[in-house]
Design a protein around this motif. Structure first.
Motif, PDB file in Angstrom:
ATOM      1  N   UNK A  76      10.813   9.897  -2.407  1.00 60.03           N
ATOM      2  CA  UNK A  76       9.825   8.990  -1.830  1.00 60.03           C
ATOM      3  C   UNK A  76       9.928   8.969  -0.314  1.00 60.03           C
ATOM      4  N   UNK A  77       8.829   8.512   0.311  1.00 60.06           N
ATOM      5  CA  UNK A  77       8.791   8.377   1.771  1.00 60.06           C
ATOM      6  C   UNK A  77       9.481   7.046   2.090  1.00 60.06           C
ATOM      7  N   UNK A  78      10.419   7.022   3.032  1.00 65.16           N
ATOM      8  CA  UNK A  78      11.065   5.727   3.332  1.00 65.16           C
ATOM      9  C   UNK A  78      10.016   4.706   3.787  1.00 65.16           C
ATOM     10  N   UNK A  79      10.058   3.494   3.258  1.00 61.81           N
ATOM     11  CA  UNK A  79       9.063   2.461   3.611  1.00 61.81           C
ATOM     12  C   UNK A  79       9.719   1.503   4.590  1.00 61.81           C
ATOM     13  N   UNK A  80       9.139   1.117   5.742  1.00 65.30           N
ATOM     14  CA  UNK A  80       7.839   1.575   6.217  1.00 65.30           C
ATOM     15  C   UNK A  80       8.062   2.761   7.161  1.00 65.30           C
ATOM     16  N   UNK A  81       7.330   3.861   6.949  1.00 70.64           N
ATOM     17  CA  UNK A  81       7.523   5.058   7.778  1.00 70.64           C
ATOM     18  C   UNK A  81       6.978   4.869   9.181  1.00 70.64           C
ATOM     19  N   UNK A  82       7.732   5.328  10.169  1.00 69.14           N
ATOM     20  CA  UNK A  82       7.257   5.187  11.558  1.00 69.14           C
ATOM     21  C   UNK A  82       7.196   6.557  12.222  1.00 69.14           C
ATOM     22  N   UNK A  83       6.412   6.606  13.295  1.00 65.30           N
ATOM     23  CA  UNK A  83       6.140   7.854  14.003  1.00 65.30           C
ATOM     24  C   UNK A  83       7.358   8.296  14.805  1.00 65.30           C
ATOM     25  N   UNK A  84       7.707   9.582  14.710  1.00 63.72           N
ATOM     26  CA  UNK A  84       8.871  10.093  15.453  1.00 63.72           C
ATOM     27  C   UNK A  84       8.606  10.023  16.956  1.00 63.72           C
ATOM     28  N   UNK A  85       7.301  10.149  17.326  1.00 71.22           N
ATOM     29  CA  UNK A  85       7.003  10.217  18.773  1.00 71.22           C
ATOM     30  C   UNK A  85       6.895   8.834  19.400  1.00 71.22           C
ATOM     31  N   UNK A  86       6.172   7.929  18.734  1.00 66.79           N
ATOM     32  CA  UNK A  86       5.903   6.647  19.428  1.00 66.79           C
ATOM     33  C   UNK A  86       6.391   5.452  18.620  1.00 66.79           C
ATOM     34  N   UNK A  87       7.065   5.699  17.472  1.00 64.66           N
ATOM     35  CA  UNK A  87       7.670   4.640  16.649  1.00 64.66           C
ATOM     36  C   UNK A  87       6.637   3.700  16.000  1.00 64.66           C
ATOM     37  N   UNK A  88       5.311   3.980  16.164  1.00 61.97           N
ATOM     38  CA  UNK A  88       4.328   3.097  15.501  1.00 61.97           C
ATOM     39  C   UNK A  88       4.320   3.400  13.993  1.00 61.97           C
TER      40      UNK A  88
ATOM     41  N   UNK B  18       0.847  -1.209   0.000  1.00 61.80           N
ATOM     42  CA  UNK B  18       0.000   0.000   0.000  1.00 61.80           C
ATOM     43  C   UNK B  18       0.873   1.246   0.000  1.00 61.80           C
ATOM     44  N   UNK B  19       1.956   1.234   0.812  1.00 63.73           N
ATOM     45  CA  UNK B  19       2.843   2.410   0.821  1.00 63.73           C
ATOM     46  C   UNK B  19       3.566   2.566  -0.515  1.00 63.73           C
ATOM     47  N   UNK B  20       3.881   1.461  -1.193  1.00 63.62           N
ATOM     48  CA  UNK B  20       4.537   1.588  -2.510  1.00 63.62           C
ATOM     49  C   UNK B  20       3.600   2.276  -3.494  1.00 63.62           C
ATOM     50  N   UNK B  21       2.305   1.939  -3.415  1.00 59.82           N
ATOM     51  CA  UNK B  21       1.317   2.563  -4.306  1.00 59.82           C
ATOM     52  C   UNK B  21       1.196   4.044  -4.007  1.00 59.82           C
ATOM     53  N   UNK B  22       1.134   4.369  -2.695  1.00 63.76           N
ATOM     54  CA  UNK B  22       0.984   5.797  -2.364  1.00 63.76           C
ATOM     55  C   UNK B  22       2.254   6.560  -2.689  1.00 63.76           C
ATOM     56  N   UNK B  23       3.438   5.936  -2.507  1.00 63.43           N
ATOM     57  CA  UNK B  23       4.679   6.602  -2.880  1.00 63.43           C
ATOM     58  C   UNK B  23       4.702   6.895  -4.373  1.00 63.43           C
ATOM     59  N   UNK B  24       4.216   5.933  -5.167  1.00 59.60           N
ATOM     60  CA  UNK B  24       4.170   6.138  -6.625  1.00 59.60           C
ATOM     61  C   UNK B  24       3.262   7.323  -6.945  1.00 59.60           C
ATOM     62  N   UNK B  25       2.124   7.402  -6.244  1.00 59.04           N
ATOM     63  CA  UNK B  25       1.197   8.520  -6.529  1.00 59.04           C
ATOM     64  C   UNK B  25       1.754   9.841  -6.016  1.00 59.04           C
ATOM     65  N   UNK B  26       2.427   9.839  -4.851  1.00 53.37           N
ATOM     66  CA  UNK B  26       3.024  11.066  -4.337  1.00 53.37           C
ATOM     67  C   UNK B  26       4.083  11.577  -5.304  1.00 53.37           C
ATOM     68  N   UNK B  27       4.885  10.639  -5.819  1.00 53.34           N
ATOM     69  CA  UNK B  27       5.948  11.022  -6.748  1.00 53.34           C
ATOM     70  C   UNK B  27       5.330  11.672  -7.994  1.00 53.34           C
ATOM     71  N   UNK B  28       4.244  11.087  -8.471  1.00 52.12           N
ATOM     72  CA  UNK B  28       3.571  11.582  -9.690  1.00 52.12           C
ATOM     73  C   UNK B  28       2.949  12.957  -9.432  1.00 52.12           C
TER      74      UNK B  28
END
Ligand code: BV8
Ligand code: ZN
Length: 242
Positions: free
Chosen positions: A143-155, A65-75
């Motif tokens: 692109x956003x590094x996959x899988x992106x995690x939260x800076x605050x809680x690492x989720x 899912x993140x690969x798909x969104x990264x592709x769309x963000x890039x576009x």
């Protein structure tokens, strides 16, 4: 009635409208080069919505899912608002208290164009939400590094986008209801009228006696419900309404 007559009629209705609400879909961004969902170059043709834009898909395979969104963000990062987006900013400027824009698009192009009285009811591809602490932030890394995690809680972070089977935000639903029940003119631009609840918005406006004008390349399931159907490209027709 020729398209010119229709445009003249639409301009007259727009000029005399007390309160204008606009609903846009992927068709308004098609003229900026952003693929639509169901058209010939439709996004879903290469992917199936059920496989990707759902919480189950993200649960099952967040990487895909993140690969798909990264592709769309890039576009989308390479695309600019077109004259239709700009015309709606001008319309808002002319009627600061009697205008609201509801978009199903997640590409953020209305915001980039300068629209402020805006509800992005399916979210925004440039926002991420933490699956742990729920914090929402803007993130334009491409692109956003996959899988992106939260800076605050690492989720794990997810796109701050409304997926199929997910409810729209309460605040957005309330704002849409208000904008639809207060308007005497609803302009529906570039949407196939398939996805609910947005697909039901034209009938809400009709219920309160608003005039509904549709701008689309083709006819849609709403076409026989609307008062005026202008067939053509949004980038050509929307500026002509001002
Ligand atoms: C909800 C984010 C309930 C993802 C999107 C029956 C079966 C299964 C499900 C349902 C069902 N009935 C209702 C549902 C629920 C479902 C739904 O409606 N499914 C549809 C497929 C039947 N809806 C939902 O799940 C919604 N949530 O109902 O919640 C609930 C309540 C309480 C508690 C829990 C749950 C959530 C829907 C949001 C889904 N997310 N996007 C992402 O983008 O990654 S929807 C996705 O489709 C996009 O947001 C897009 O905007 C939207 C609609 O598509 P369009 O914008 O219309 O684009 P499309 O390509 O279809 O059409 C383009 C149009 O432009 C065409 O008409 C074309 O002719 C025209 N055009 C092209 N070029 C131009 C042009 N016009 C002018 N100028 C041009 N140049
Ligand atoms: Zn977090």
């Amino acid at each position: 009635m020729t398209t010119d007559d229709q445009i003249h009629l639409a301009r007259t209705h727009l000029a005399s409208a007390r309160h204008v609400t606009v609903l846009t879909g992927a068709g308004i961004s098609a003229d900026s080069g952003v693929p639509t969902f169901r058209g010939t170059d439709g996004l879903w043709r290469t992917f199936r919505a059920e496989d990707l834009a759902t919480p189950e898909a993200f649960e099952r395979d967040p990487r895909l899912v993140w690969e798909w969104y990264n592709w769309r963000r890039e576009l989308i990062a390479t695309k600019q608002p077109n004259p239709a987006h700009i015309a709606l900013v001008e319309l808002e400027r002319r009627r600061p208290d009697t205008f609201w824009l509801i978009t199903q698009n997640v590409d953020g192009l209305h915001r980039t164009a300068g629209s402020q009285r805006l509800s992005e009811i399916h979210g925004n591809i440039w926002k991420v939400r933490c699956t742990g602490c729920g914090i929402i932030s803007e993130n334009r890394e491409v692109p956003l590094p996959i899988l992106p995690t939260c800076r605050l809680c690492q989720a794990l972070l997810r796109p701050h986008i409304v997926w199929f089977g997910e409810s729209l935000l309460g605040e957005d639903l309330r704002r849409c209801d208000q904008a639809l029940r207060n308007c005497d003119l609803l302009l529906v631009i570039g949407t196939s009228g398939i996805v609910y609840p947005a697909a039901g918005f034209a009938s809400v406006a009709k219920e309160v006696g608003a005039l509904v004008i549709e701008i689309n390349l083709d006819s849609t399931p709403q076409s026989d419900l609307v008062d005026l159907s202008l067939q053509g490209r949004a980038k050509d027709l929307v500026p002509l309404l001002l």
